[in-house]
Design a protein around this motif. Structure first.
Motif, PDB file in Angstrom:
ATOM      1  N   ARG A  30     -23.518  -3.219   4.407  1.00 20.13           N
ATOM      2  CA  ARG A  30     -24.233  -4.268   5.144  1.00 20.13           C
ATOM      3  C   ARG A  30     -23.397  -5.548   5.233  1.00 20.13           C
ATOM      4  N   LEU A  31     -22.678  -5.847   4.161  1.00 21.74           N
ATOM      5  CA  LEU A  31     -21.905  -7.090   4.102  1.00 21.74           C
ATOM      6  C   LEU A  31     -20.581  -6.987   4.845  1.00 21.74           C
ATOM      7  N   ALA A  32     -19.941  -5.825   4.765  1.00 23.15           N
ATOM      8  CA  ALA A  32     -18.561  -5.679   5.237  1.00 23.15           C
ATOM      9  C   ALA A  32     -18.487  -5.272   6.704  1.00 23.15           C
ATOM     10  N   VAL A  33     -19.266  -5.936   7.556  1.00 19.65           N
ATOM     11  CA  VAL A  33     -19.149  -5.672   8.992  1.00 19.65           C
ATOM     12  C   VAL A  33     -17.759  -6.116   9.457  1.00 19.65           C
ATOM     13  N   ILE A  34     -17.377  -7.312   9.020  1.00 17.26           N
ATOM     14  CA  ILE A  34     -16.031  -7.817   9.271  1.00 17.26           C
ATOM     15  C   ILE A  34     -15.381  -8.086   7.922  1.00 17.26           C
ATOM     16  N   LEU A  35     -14.210  -7.533   7.712  1.00 16.81           N
ATOM     17  CA  LEU A  35     -13.464  -7.751   6.467  1.00 16.81           C
ATOM     18  C   LEU A  35     -12.286  -8.691   6.727  1.00 16.81           C
ATOM     19  N   ILE A  36     -12.194  -9.746   5.933  1.00 20.48           N
ATOM     20  CA  ILE A  36     -11.051 -10.663   6.021  1.00 20.48           C
ATOM     21  C   ILE A  36     -10.393 -10.717   4.654  1.00 20.48           C
ATOM     22  N   LYS A  37      -9.156 -10.271   4.585  1.00 19.27           N
ATOM     23  CA  LYS A  37      -8.408 -10.317   3.324  1.00 19.27           C
ATOM     24  C   LYS A  37      -7.483 -11.527   3.348  1.00 19.27           C
ATOM     25  N   VAL A  38      -7.671 -12.412   2.378  1.00 23.84           N
ATOM     26  CA  VAL A  38      -6.849 -13.622   2.298  1.00 23.84           C
ATOM     27  C   VAL A  38      -5.623 -13.314   1.437  1.00 23.84           C
ATOM     28  N   PRO A  39      -4.426 -13.525   1.972  1.00 22.55           N
ATOM     29  CA  PRO A  39      -3.213 -13.159   1.227  1.00 22.55           C
ATOM     30  C   PRO A  39      -2.948 -14.104   0.054  1.00 22.55           C
ATOM     31  N   SER A  40      -2.216 -13.611  -0.925  1.00 23.75           N
ATOM     32  CA  SER A  40      -1.783 -14.467  -2.035  1.00 23.75           C
ATOM     33  C   SER A  40      -0.712 -15.427  -1.527  1.00 23.75           C
ATOM     34  N   LEU A  41      -0.487 -16.498  -2.287  1.00 22.08           N
ATOM     35  CA  LEU A  41       0.557 -17.454  -1.890  1.00 22.08           C
ATOM     36  C   LEU A  41       1.934 -16.800  -1.928  1.00 22.08           C
ATOM     37  N   ASN A  42       2.132 -15.850  -2.841  1.00 21.98           N
ATOM     38  CA  ASN A  42       3.421 -15.142  -2.906  1.00 21.98           C
ATOM     39  C   ASN A  42       3.692 -14.336  -1.643  1.00 21.98           C
ATOM     40  N   LYS A  50     -10.593 -18.394  -0.248  1.00 17.52           N
ATOM     41  CA  LYS A  50     -11.694 -17.628   0.358  1.00 17.52           C
ATOM     42  C   LYS A  50     -12.828 -18.563   0.804  1.00 17.52           C
ATOM     43  N   GLU A  51     -13.119 -19.570  -0.015  1.00 21.44           N
ATOM     44  CA  GLU A  51     -14.179 -20.524   0.330  1.00 21.44           C
ATOM     45  C   GLU A  51     -13.845 -21.268   1.616  1.00 21.44           C
ATOM     46  N   GLU A  85     -11.625 -17.036  15.057  1.00 23.73           N
ATOM     47  CA  GLU A  85     -11.976 -17.459  16.421  1.00 23.73           C
ATOM     48  C   GLU A  85     -12.823 -16.402  17.128  1.00 23.73           C
ATOM     49  N   LYS A  86     -12.530 -15.125  16.864  1.00 23.00           N
ATOM     50  CA  LYS A  86     -13.288 -14.041  17.497  1.00 23.00           C
ATOM     51  C   LYS A  86     -14.626 -13.807  16.817  1.00 23.00           C
ATOM     52  N   VAL A  87     -14.647 -13.896  15.494  1.00 25.85           N
ATOM     53  CA  VAL A  87     -15.820 -13.505  14.719  1.00 25.85           C
ATOM     54  C   VAL A  87     -16.859 -14.620  14.630  1.00 25.85           C
ATOM     55  N   ALA A  88     -16.398 -15.863  14.474  1.00 22.96           N
ATOM     56  CA  ALA A  88     -17.307 -16.978  14.187  1.00 22.96           C
ATOM     57  C   ALA A  88     -18.454 -17.126  15.194  1.00 22.96           C
ATOM     58  N   PRO A  89     -18.216 -17.013  16.511  1.00 26.19           N
ATOM     59  CA  PRO A  89     -19.318 -17.223  17.470  1.00 26.19           C
ATOM     60  C   PRO A  89     -20.400 -16.146  17.412  1.00 26.19           C
ATOM     61  N   THR A  90     -20.129 -15.026  16.755  1.00 30.97           N
ATOM     62  CA  THR A  90     -21.131 -13.970  16.627  1.00 30.97           C
ATOM     63  C   THR A  90     -21.953 -14.207  15.366  1.00 30.97           C
ATOM     64  N   ASP A  91     -22.941 -13.340  15.130  1.00 28.55           N
ATOM     65  CA  ASP A  91     -23.714 -13.404  13.891  1.00 28.55           C
ATOM     66  C   ASP A  91     -23.296 -12.306  12.913  1.00 28.55           C
ATOM     67  N   ALA A  92     -22.136 -11.685  13.166  1.00 31.93           N
ATOM     68  CA  ALA A  92     -21.672 -10.598  12.307  1.00 31.93           C
ATOM     69  C   ALA A  92     -21.461 -11.093  10.880  1.00 31.93           C
ATOM     70  N   ARG A  93     -21.869 -10.266   9.913  1.00 34.25           N
ATOM     71  CA  ARG A  93     -21.636 -10.611   8.508  1.00 34.25           C
ATOM     72  C   ARG A  93     -20.161 -10.436   8.185  1.00 34.25           C
ATOM     73  N   VAL A  94     -19.682 -11.286   7.279  1.00 39.31           N
ATOM     74  CA  VAL A  94     -18.259 -11.306   6.945  1.00 39.31           C
ATOM     75  C   VAL A  94     -18.097 -11.169   5.432  1.00 39.31           C
ATOM     76  N   LEU A  95     -17.203 -10.287   5.017  1.00 42.36           N
ATOM     77  CA  LEU A  95     -16.841 -10.156   3.606  1.00 42.36           C
ATOM     78  C   LEU A  95     -15.383 -10.577   3.453  1.00 42.36           C
ATOM     79  N   ILE A  96     -15.170 -11.602   2.618  1.00 39.21           N
ATOM     80  CA  ILE A  96     -13.834 -12.166   2.413  1.00 39.21           C
ATOM     81  C   ILE A  96     -13.323 -11.717   1.049  1.00 39.21           C
TER      82      ILE A  96
END
Length: 387
Positions: free
Chosen positions: A301-313, A175-176, A156-167
């Protein structure tokens, strides 16, 4: 068949353009209009794949036609036709959304190349719109755990900006899905979302796929072709599994991020692009950097914003919600009534080690629905979950 409209008030030039395009390719159906008003009326009533439009015309000039058409059918690419004194205006029309411009008298090779490129771009945009409709229906971020709630709040915070995101995250974690949400909630959501799976494309073809190529650049390059960066212009490009990208392609991606320019394989001509880059990987990129397989400057350049997606465990509390979601979705796909999972069956599934994450859970739920009873019991899970 590609349907092309030529809007030009000078009859001699109009006839030449129609003749050239008609004779160039049997797949081109070329129509014409003698002024802006008539051209715009045809655009309203008919479906065109491309419009060639003169800039200086009486009553309604080409800029007015372009602006009006963008409001009616924004997906139609426009190539503007400019006289010697119209070049500044022609360049400005590209800021208004025109694909390109050609000067009078038209150079044959440039005309045909620009037309082919515009039609290629239209094809990619249409394919993306079809995909996006499917995405909007099929992708949801399901879960109420602290981990998923944190990701939703970050988006919600990141999406409205043009910041690059690394998932980052393991295979099957979603991740997709996060990338789609970043785009859907951005100011670019009405523009293309172009996905590239870097691991699925051979290293010798990745540069052509990303940046396009010109005819003759390599053996199978039988015509000019736009790449994914051009197709994503004004929108978002999602570079999935970027850790598998070759170093030479990484260098070109870095340049695209630094300068907002790309060049097709086989030429040094620069093409400006306005693209938001979202990338994802299941690899430890810092380890890849240390071992010389990934560029450190590209990582930063890519990792301006880092989002780590947790495992199901790591988010087991979401498993009951995910089971219900998948049960409904699978029933809808099969045209049946959703099956109920008894509490003990759900508890048993919550305790499994989900090495394949959400993707594996979805497969198990589908298997249980197909092979299990009218409601999924603990015995069904023990028999068919294959854990």
């Amino acid at each position: 068949m590609s349907k092309i409209l030529v809007i030009e008030d000078e009859s001699a030039i109009r006839r030449v353009l129609v003749k050239i395009l008609s004779e160039e390719n049997d797949a081109y159906v070329v129509e014409d209009a003698e002024d802006g008003h008539k051209g715009l009326e045809r655009i309203k009533k008919e479906d065109f794949d491309l419009v060639l439009c003169d800039i200086k015309m009486p009553k309604m000039d080409g800029v007015e036609v372009l602006e009006a058409a963008r409001n009616i059918k924004p997906e139609i690419p426009f190539i503007m036709i400019s006289g010697h004194g119209d070049l500044d205006t022609a360049v400005n029309t590209m800021r208004l959304g025109a694909f390109d411009y050609i000067s009078k008298p038209p150079d044959l090779n440039r005309l045909l190349t620009t037309v082919r490129n515009a039609l290629d771009r239209k094809e990619l945009v249409v394919e993306n719109k079809i995909l996006k409709k499917k995405v909007s229906r099929n992708y949801e971020m399901v879960g109420e755990s602290k981990e998923i709630t944190t990701i939703k709040e970050m988006i919600e915070k990141v999406a409205p900006t043009d910041a690059r995101v690394l998932i980052t995250g393991s295979n099957g974690t979603g991740k997709e899905l996060v990338a789609h949400w970043v785009h859907e909630k951005s100011q670019r959501s009405s523009a293309p979302f172009i996905e590239v799976n870097c691991a699925a494309i051979p290293s010798e073809l990745i540069e052509s796929e990303l940046f396009g190529h010109v005819k003759g650049a390599f053996t199978s390059a039988v015509k000019d072709r736009a790449g994914k960066f051009e197709a994503a212009n004004k929108g978002t490009i999602f570079l999935d599994e970027i850790g598998d990208m070759s170093l030479s392609a990484q260098a070109k991606v870095l340049r695209a991020l630094q300068e907002n320019k790309i060049s097709r394989v086989g030429t040094d001509k620069d093409i400006k692009v306005d693209v938001r880059v979202v990338a994802a990987t299941n690899k430890d990129l810092k380890k890849e950097i240390a071992e010389g397989r990934f560029r450190e400057d590209l990582y930063h350049r890519l990792a301006v914003i880092l989002i780590k997606v947790p495992s199901l465990n790591d988010r087991r509390n979401d498993i009951p919600i995910l089971i219900g979601h998948f049960a409904k979705k699978i029933a809808s796909e099969q045209g049946t009534t959703p099956k109920k999972f008894v509490p003990k069956a759900i508890d048993l599934l919550k305790g499994y080690d989900w090495t394949g994450n959400i993707r594996e859970l979805r497969n198990v739920v589908e298997r249980l629905i197909i092979l299990g009873g009218d409601e999924i019991s603990e015995a069904d899970v023990k028999s068919f979950a294959s854990k």
